[in-house]
Design an enzyme around this catalytic site. Structure first.
Site, PDB file in Angstrom:
ATOM      1  N   GLU A  41       0.868  -1.184   0.000  1.00  0.00           N
ATOM      2  CA  GLU A  41       0.000   0.000   0.000  1.00  0.00           C
ATOM      3  C   GLU A  41       0.903   1.231   0.000  1.00  0.00           C
ATOM      4  O   GLU A  41       1.818   1.330   0.841  1.00  0.00           O
ATOM      5  CB  GLU A  41      -0.907   0.023   1.229  1.00  0.00           C
ATOM      6  N   ARG A 283       6.148 -12.903   9.574  1.00  0.00           N
ATOM      7  CA  ARG A 283       6.654 -11.548   9.434  1.00  0.00           C
ATOM      8  C   ARG A 283       8.085 -11.473   9.950  1.00  0.00           C
ATOM      9  O   ARG A 283       8.535 -12.342  10.708  1.00  0.00           O
ATOM     10  CB  ARG A 283       5.807 -10.566  10.261  1.00  0.00           C
ATOM     11  N   LYS A 293       3.934   1.061  10.335  1.00  0.00           N
ATOM     12  CA  LYS A 293       3.999   2.278   9.531  1.00  0.00           C
ATOM     13  C   LYS A 293       3.409   3.466  10.283  1.00  0.00           C
ATOM     14  O   LYS A 293       3.892   4.594  10.163  1.00  0.00           O
ATOM     15  CB  LYS A 293       3.238   2.081   8.211  1.00  0.00           C
TER      16      LYS A 293
END
Length: 581
Positions: A41, A283, A293
């Site tokens: 994104e 992850r 983020k």
């Protein structure tokens, strides 16, 4: 027999995703075609966690002769920006990967809207006028079924009319959503009539004000994979619980697509030939680091760090500015591998990877970052000698360069001690040391200022002890580095360290994160430093080993009259030693 053994050993070395891909190829799934995608994104800069996904997505495609596309998941215009789109492309290229094509989720807004219309017509979606809080309250719990929305049985024509008017901007944000009609009693909470469209009245960075409704991730992601021809959708573990919904929407898409020959779908495509399959992996979590983020953006906006590329940030551009190499990051990712369970990796492993790479590739140079002047009282004042300095002892073929030697030199302040303990093998009155690649000297004393600080150190050199001469063979325990006062180049040195003082700084309390958890010594700026003149033409991002100090690279802030160096990493892992004290 031997060939079969080799093949079996090679198979054992595969990670579980590679084994799955090979099984799919063996079963001729998707016409033995491999296609992946990296779908960030564009709402921030990529960090080291994204590097793990990049290496996997592009690496699988490379290994099995497939392709990997870059697709921007741009379904929330309020958080996205062209700046992030550009930075993501730059970071992927820097890591050493190339995509086949660039796509955007917004490329499919028309097709997704048409698919939503078909779901409404099929009685599989409805417009809900409840608030987000009301919808959440009706979802129930893992042990208690949800309750139906009062709008669940709204007539198809009314749903169609409202959905079209939602997109025409007739209603306020939050006034209505489009929900998939699945099963409010499903044991899978994601199946309890999930929201698939919401109203957002904010210009999109690509489509402007064309759309007033935007698809949710769960609705857009799998369909985008399908439209593009993705065979293996690789996601991190938090998406494992979303996989049944991912598959459900693809089933609906295939079902609807096979009923039609147009309206946003490719009429020449046989829609049940293949389907993307989602596989999840762990992850990347690092000690002393945050990967959120949202929290990284907080650090930037509050000026706790100096931008997204601050060398203390875990962003890819931050690592690049600090002096990490693409090879070191790829080697680190390969070292830690891929599993089906989350954990936390010690930052020391990443530092080991960059040390290993820079040890093999960086030129050795002399730099003094906390200088004190050394005067060789018996060395001729106007004499200049040039000594050979080895560029990289790991690779003799790297050759040598010349370093000037004169009467006055700069040495590290810590390399002199007036009253030294017994095991101190550097400069102290009456003791000999070797000056790297030149002479043996004997300290005779020092000069101090009014504050009692040493400003000059005096020594005599032995002219018969030059490296290579017979007099240089006597055993000397200490060797120190130096630069010539008359030939040194002024420099600024920025000593970077870990941004946080705790191993797991993930914290929702931003004030605590900014005040209590920050490492006060994460950056020290030394402005009175000197480097040898070999570095006069050094360019931004060039990397070097400062002998006896650490690995450094040239920062873009450098000016023609003053170089700026960032410490990439120390020569050894000093953090764990400090932590244990």
């Amino acid at each position: 027999m031997a060939e079969n053994t080799i093949q079996e050993e090679n198979r054992k070395s595969l990670n579980f995703i590679e084994q799955k891909v090979e099984n799919d190829l063996a079963e001729s799934l998707n016409s033995e075609r491999i296609q992946t995608r990296f779908p960030p994104e564009p709402n921030g800069y990529l960090h080291i966690g994204h590097a793990k996904a990049i290496c996997l997505d592009f690496g699988i495609a490379q290994r099995y002769g497939g392709i990997c596309n870059l697709r921007f998941d741009d379904t929330n215009p309020t958080r996205e920006d062209v700046e992030y789109v550009d930075s993501i492309q730059e970071d992927i290229k820097w890591l050493g990967f190339r995509w086949a094509k660039i796509y955007y989720a917004s490329d499919y807004f028309g097709q997704l809207f048409d698919f939503a219309i078909r779901l409404i017509k099929a009685g599989k979606a409805y417009v809900d006028e409840q608030t987000a809080e009301q919808i959440a309250a009706q979802k129930g719990s893992p042990t208690q079924p949800g309750t139906n929305s009062p709008f669940r049985d709204r007539p198809v024509d009314e749903n169609l009319d409202l959905f079209v008017r939602m997109n025409e901007g007739e209603f306020d944000e939050g006034a209505m959503t489009l929900r998939a009609k699945i099963d409010m009693a499903s044991p899978n909470m994601h199946f309890r009539d999930p929201i698939i469209y919401r109203i957002i009245k904010y210009p999109h960075h690509r489509t402007g004000s064309t759309w007033k409704v935007y698809p949710m991730y769960d609705f857009a992601h799998g369909q985008s994979d399908y439209f593009e021809g993705v065979t293996h959708s690789l996601c991190t573990l938090e998406f494992e619980v979303h996989r049944p919904l991912y598959d459900h929407f693809i089933d609906l898409l295939i079902e609807e697509a096979n009923k039609i020959t147009g309206d946003g779908f490719d009429e020449n495509k046989v829609y049940d030939e293949y389907r993307p399959r989602q596989t999840e992996f762990n992850r990347l979590n690092l000690t002393y680091t945050i990967m959120s983020k949202r929290l990284l953006l907080f650090l930037v906006k509050e000026n706790i760090v100096n931008g997204w590329d601050d060398p203390r940030m875990p962003t890819i551009c931050g690592f690049r500015r600090r002096g990490y190499t693409p090879e070191s990051i790829r080697n680190f990712i390969n070292m830690i591998g891929y599993t089906k369970y989350d954990g936390i990796i010690d930052m020391a492993q990443l530092e080991f990877a960059v040390r290993e790479d820079l040890n093999a590739t960086s030129k050795r140079v002399a730099a003094v970052i906390n200088p004190v002047k050394l005067i060789l009282v018996n060395y001729p004042e106007d004499k200049v000698e040039l000594f050979d300095s080895v560029n990289n002892p790991e690779y003799p073929s790297a050759g040598t360069h010349k370093i000037a030697f004169t009467r006055e030199l700069y040495i590290e302040a810590e390399d002199f001690m007036e009253d030294a303990p017994k095991n101190y093998f550097r400069l102290t009155p009456g003791q000999e040391v070797r000056l790297r690649c030149s002479y043996i000297i004997k300290c005779t004393g020092c000069k101090k200022n009014d504050n009692g600080e040493v400003i000059e150190v005096y020594a005599e050199y032995d002219p018969e002890s030059k490296s290579g001469m017979s007099g240089s063979n006597r055993k000397i325990k200490g060797t120190i580095h130096w630069v010539s006062v008359n030939h040194a180049i002024p420099a600024e040195v920025r000593l970077y360290d870990r941004l946080f003082i705790v191993e797991n700084p993930a914290c929702e309390d931003k004030l605590k994160l900014a005040n209590e958890l920050l490492n006060p010594d994460s950056l020290k700026v030394l402005t009175n430093c000197f480097v040898e003149e070999e570095l006069k033409d050094a360019q931004p991002y060039d990397h070097f080993q400062f002998q006896r100090i650490g690995y450094f690279n040239v920062d873009p802030d450098s000016k023609s009259d003053k170089l700026v160096f960032n410490r990439t990493v120390s020569l050894k892992d000093t953090w764990n030693k400090i932590k244990k004290q």
